[in-house]
Design a protein around this motif. Structure first.
Motif, PDB file in Angstrom:
ATOM      1  N   GLN A   1       0.857  -1.186   0.000  1.00 48.16           N
ATOM      2  CA  GLN A   1       0.000   0.000   0.000  1.00 48.16           C
ATOM      3  C   GLN A   1       0.890   1.231   0.000  1.00 48.16           C
ATOM      4  OE1 GLN A   1      -2.866   0.162   3.136  1.00 48.16           O
ATOM      5  NE2 GLN A   1      -3.853   2.024   2.392  1.00 48.16           N
ATOM      6  N   THR A   2       0.825   2.013  -1.052  1.00 43.70           N
ATOM      7  CA  THR A   2       1.610   3.234  -1.187  1.00 43.70           C
ATOM      8  C   THR A   2       0.728   4.354  -1.700  1.00 43.70           C
ATOM      9  OG1 THR A   2       2.288   2.658  -3.454  1.00 43.70           O
ATOM     10  CG2 THR A   2       3.742   1.967  -1.652  1.00 43.70           C
ATOM     11  N   GLN A   3       1.127   5.577  -1.399  1.00 42.71           N
ATOM     12  CA  GLN A   3       0.378   6.748  -1.856  1.00 42.71           C
ATOM     13  C   GLN A   3       1.353   7.899  -2.063  1.00 42.71           C
ATOM     14  OE1 GLN A   3      -2.926   7.801   0.590  1.00 42.71           O
ATOM     15  NE2 GLN A   3      -3.607   9.473  -0.730  1.00 42.71           N
ATOM     16  N   ASN A   4       1.293   8.531  -3.213  1.00 42.72           N
ATOM     17  CA  ASN A   4       2.201   9.623  -3.560  1.00 42.72           C
ATOM     18  C   ASN A   4       1.397  10.808  -4.087  1.00 42.72           C
ATOM     19  OD1 ASN A   4       4.586   8.180  -2.988  1.00 42.72           O
ATOM     20  ND2 ASN A   4       4.433   7.124  -4.962  1.00 42.72           N
ATOM     21  N   THR A   5       1.870  12.011  -3.759  1.00 43.30           N
ATOM     22  CA  THR A   5       1.266  13.247  -4.253  1.00 43.30           C
ATOM     23  C   THR A   5       2.384  14.176  -4.698  1.00 43.30           C
ATOM     24  OG1 THR A   5      -0.595  13.022  -2.729  1.00 43.30           O
ATOM     25  CG2 THR A   5      -0.239  15.190  -3.712  1.00 43.30           C
ATOM     26  N   THR A   6       2.244  14.755  -5.888  1.00 41.17           N
ATOM     27  CA  THR A   6       3.256  15.640  -6.449  1.00 41.17           C
ATOM     28  C   THR A   6       2.601  16.922  -6.936  1.00 41.17           C
ATOM     29  OG1 THR A   6       4.557  13.733  -7.170  1.00 41.17           O
ATOM     30  CG2 THR A   6       5.093  15.857  -8.157  1.00 41.17           C
ATOM     31  N   ALA A   7       3.221  18.059  -6.620  1.00 36.72           N
ATOM     32  CA  ALA A   7       2.727  19.357  -7.083  1.00 36.72           C
ATOM     33  C   ALA A   7       3.924  20.208  -7.501  1.00 36.72           C
ATOM     34  CB  ALA A   7       1.928  20.060  -5.987  1.00 36.72           C
ATOM     35  N   ARG A   8       3.827  20.798  -8.700  1.00 36.82           N
ATOM     36  CA  ARG A   8       4.900  21.636  -9.209  1.00 36.82           C
ATOM     37  C   ARG A   8       4.323  22.930  -9.762  1.00 36.82           C
ATOM     38  NH1 ARG A   8       8.301  18.130 -13.370  1.00 36.82           N
ATOM     39  NH2 ARG A   8       6.207  17.947 -14.248  1.00 36.82           N
ATOM     40  N   SER A   9       5.053  24.018  -9.568  1.00 42.69           N
ATOM     41  CA  SER A   9       4.623  25.312 -10.087  1.00 42.69           C
ATOM     42  C   SER A   9       5.858  26.132 -10.433  1.00 42.69           C
ATOM     43  CB  SER A   9       3.763  26.054  -9.055  1.00 42.69           C
ATOM     44  OG  SER A   9       3.387  27.323  -9.563  1.00 42.69           O
ATOM     45  N   ARG A  10       5.809  26.810 -11.574  1.00 36.83           N
ATOM     46  CA  ARG A  10       6.962  27.592 -12.009  1.00 36.83           C
ATOM     47  C   ARG A  10       6.496  28.790 -12.821  1.00 36.83           C
ATOM     48  NH1 ARG A  10      12.129  25.356 -15.583  1.00 36.83           N
ATOM     49  NH2 ARG A  10      13.222  27.350 -15.768  1.00 36.83           N
ATOM     50  N   GLU A  11       7.106  29.963 -12.553  1.00 38.00           N
ATOM     51  CA  GLU A  11       6.830  31.179 -13.299  1.00 38.00           C
ATOM     52  C   GLU A  11       8.154  31.830 -13.684  1.00 38.00           C
ATOM     53  OE1 GLU A  11       4.312  33.782 -11.164  1.00 38.00           O
ATOM     54  OE2 GLU A  11       2.605  32.388 -11.089  1.00 38.00           O
ATOM     55  N   SER A  12       8.212  32.393 -14.867  1.00 36.16           N
ATOM     56  CA  SER A  12       9.432  33.048 -15.349  1.00 36.16           C
ATOM     57  C   SER A  12       9.073  34.330 -16.084  1.00 36.16           C
ATOM     58  CB  SER A  12      10.208  32.108 -16.282  1.00 36.16           C
ATOM     59  OG  SER A  12       9.432  31.794 -17.422  1.00 36.16           O
TER      60      SER A  12
ATOM     61  N   SER B   1      -1.368  12.716  -8.434  1.00 36.05           N
ATOM     62  CA  SER B   1      -1.440  11.853  -7.251  1.00 36.05           C
ATOM     63  C   SER B   1      -1.661  10.420  -7.709  1.00 36.05           C
ATOM     64  CB  SER B   1      -2.573  12.298  -6.321  1.00 36.05           C
ATOM     65  OG  SER B   1      -3.826  12.207  -6.979  1.00 36.05           O
ATOM     66  N   GLY B   2      -1.179   9.491  -6.925  1.00 32.67           N
ATOM     67  CA  GLY B   2      -1.338   8.077  -7.246  1.00 32.67           C
ATOM     68  C   GLY B   2      -1.313   7.243  -5.982  1.00 32.67           C
ATOM     69  N   SER B   3      -1.975   6.112  -6.042  1.00 31.67           N
ATOM     70  CA  SER B   3      -2.022   5.222  -4.881  1.00 31.67           C
ATOM     71  C   SER B   3      -2.081   3.783  -5.365  1.00 31.67           C
ATOM     72  CB  SER B   3      -3.236   5.525  -3.997  1.00 31.67           C
ATOM     73  OG  SER B   3      -4.444   5.313  -4.708  1.00 31.67           O
ATOM     74  N   VAL B   4      -1.503   2.892  -4.575  1.00 36.55           N
ATOM     75  CA  VAL B   4      -1.494   1.462  -4.864  1.00 36.55           C
ATOM     76  C   VAL B   4      -1.956   0.731  -3.615  1.00 36.55           C
ATOM     77  CG1 VAL B   4      -0.072  -0.535  -5.439  1.00 36.55           C
ATOM     78  CG2 VAL B   4       0.372   1.659  -6.550  1.00 36.55           C
ATOM     79  N   ASN B   5      -2.951  -0.114  -3.783  1.00 38.65           N
ATOM     80  CA  ASN B   5      -3.439  -0.948  -2.688  1.00 38.65           C
ATOM     81  C   ASN B   5      -3.627  -2.349  -3.252  1.00 38.65           C
ATOM     82  OD1 ASN B   5      -4.465  -1.996  -0.374  1.00 38.65           O
ATOM     83  ND2 ASN B   5      -6.293  -0.713  -0.301  1.00 38.65           N
ATOM     84  N   ARG B   6      -2.649  -3.212  -2.998  1.00 38.32           N
ATOM     85  CA  ARG B   6      -2.617  -4.515  -3.661  1.00 38.32           C
ATOM     86  C   ARG B   6      -2.440  -5.619  -2.634  1.00 38.32           C
ATOM     87  NH1 ARG B   6       2.416  -4.909  -7.155  1.00 38.32           N
ATOM     88  NH2 ARG B   6       3.329  -5.469  -5.142  1.00 38.32           N
ATOM     89  N   ALA B   7      -3.136  -6.705  -2.880  1.00 36.05           N
ATOM     90  CA  ALA B   7      -3.012  -7.891  -2.027  1.00 36.05           C
ATOM     91  C   ALA B   7      -3.016  -9.121  -2.917  1.00 36.05           C
ATOM     92  CB  ALA B   7      -4.151  -7.961  -1.021  1.00 36.05           C
TER      93      ALA B   7
END
Length: 240
Positions: A91-102, A143-149
Motif C-alpha cells: 500500500q503506497t500513496q504519492n502526491t506531487t505538485a509543481r509550479s513555475r513562473e518566469s 497523485s497516485g495510490s497502490v493498494n494490492r493484495a
C-alpha cells in the motif's frame, strides 16, 4: 523466386494461426503436449527396465536407486516439488505538485548602428529599448495510490534441467489444468541450493534464486476479462 515463396509461407502461417484461433473459439483452448523443458538434455528420457520385485523379507525397496543414497533431487532429470506460498500486501500513496513562473526582459538600444534603419523596416510598434521580453508559467499536480493484495498457495513438480559448477540446481516446471473452456497455467523456474531441499524432496519458492513464477490462464474467461487490443495500444502509445 524467393519473395513469392516467402509470401506464401507468411500467408500459410497466418492461415494456420487463424484456424487455430477459430478452433479455440469454438472448442475451447487445448492443452499443450507434455514434454521436457527446452533446456533439458537429452530431450527424451531413456526408461530402464522394471527391476524384479523383492521378497517379502528383503530390506530392498523395488524401484529404489540405491540402498544408502540420498533420494533428494541432485542430477539433471530428477524431479522435486516446489511449494509456492505467496501472501504479499502493498500500500503506497504519492502526491506531487509543481509550479513555475518566469519573466525575462532585455533591451537592445543599438544593433551595429542599424537601429534607425530597423525602425523603418519593422512595424511602427518596434521599440529598441524593449527588444526582448518573455514570460511563462507552468503548473502540474498529480497523485497516485497502490493498494494490492496477492495470495497464491500452490504445489508443482519441477525437473532439474541443469547443474551449475558450484552444485546449485536449475529447476523448471509447468502445469496445465483444464476446467470446461478455461485452461489454468502454472510455470516456475529458478536456482536451488541442494542444502535447501528438504528430506521430503521439496523446496519453498522463497528459497529459489532468480525465481520466475507465472500463474494465469487462457480461454473464455480470460478473453472476456482482457481489454481489446486496440484499446491497449492506444493507452500505451497515446501522448495525452
Amino acid at each position: 523466386m524467393r519473395i513469392p515463396s516467402l509470401a506464401a509461407l507468411v500467408i500459410a502461417a497466418a492461415s494456420l494461426t487463424a484456424c487455430a484461433s477459430v478452433n479455440e473459439a469454438v472448442s475451447g483452448p487445448q492443452l499443450n503436449p507434455m514434454g521436457y523443458p527446452a533446456q533439458l538434455v537429452p530431450q527424451q528420457q531413456v526408461y530402464a527396465p522394471t527391476p524384479p520385485a523383492a521378497s517379502a523379507n528383503s530390506l530392498w525397496r523395488s524401484g529404489a536407486k540405491a540402498f544408502f543414497k540420498d533420494q533428494r533431487a541432485r542430477n539433471v532429470g530428477d524431479i522435486l516439488t516446489v511449494q509456492v506460498d505467496i501472501d504479499d500486501k502493498a500500500q503506497t500513496q504519492n502526491t506531487t505538485a509543481r509550479s513555475r513562473e518566469s519573466d525575462y526582459n532585455a533591451s537592445i538600444p543599438k544593433v551595429f548602428g542599424l537601429e534607425s534603419s530597423l525602425g523603418k523596416i519593422l512595424p511602427s510598434e518596434y521599440n529598441a529599448s524593449n527588444g526582448l521580453s518573455t514570460n511563462g508559467s507552468a503548473n502540474f499536480s498529480g497523485s497516485g495510490s497502490v493498494n494490492r493484495a496477492e495470495k497464491i498457495s500452490l504445489t508443482i513438480a519441477a525437473v532439474v534441467t541443469g547443474v551449475l559448477p558450484n552444485g546449485n540446481l536449475i529447476v523448471q516446471g509447468s502445469q496445465e489444468v483444464r476446467t470446461n473452456r478455461e485452461v489454468r497455467e502454472l510455470t516456475v523456474s529458478g536456482i536451488v541450493r541442494p542444502e535447501d531441499i528438504s528430506s521430503a524432496n521439496t523446496v519453498r519458492h522463497a528459497q529459489m534464486a532468480e525465481a520466475r513464477i507465472s500463474y494465469g490462464g487462457r480461454g473464455d474467461v480470460t478473453r472476456m476479462q482482457a481489454a481489446p487490443v486496440t484499446q491497449n495500444l492506444m493507452e500505451k502509445f497515446s501522448p495525452f
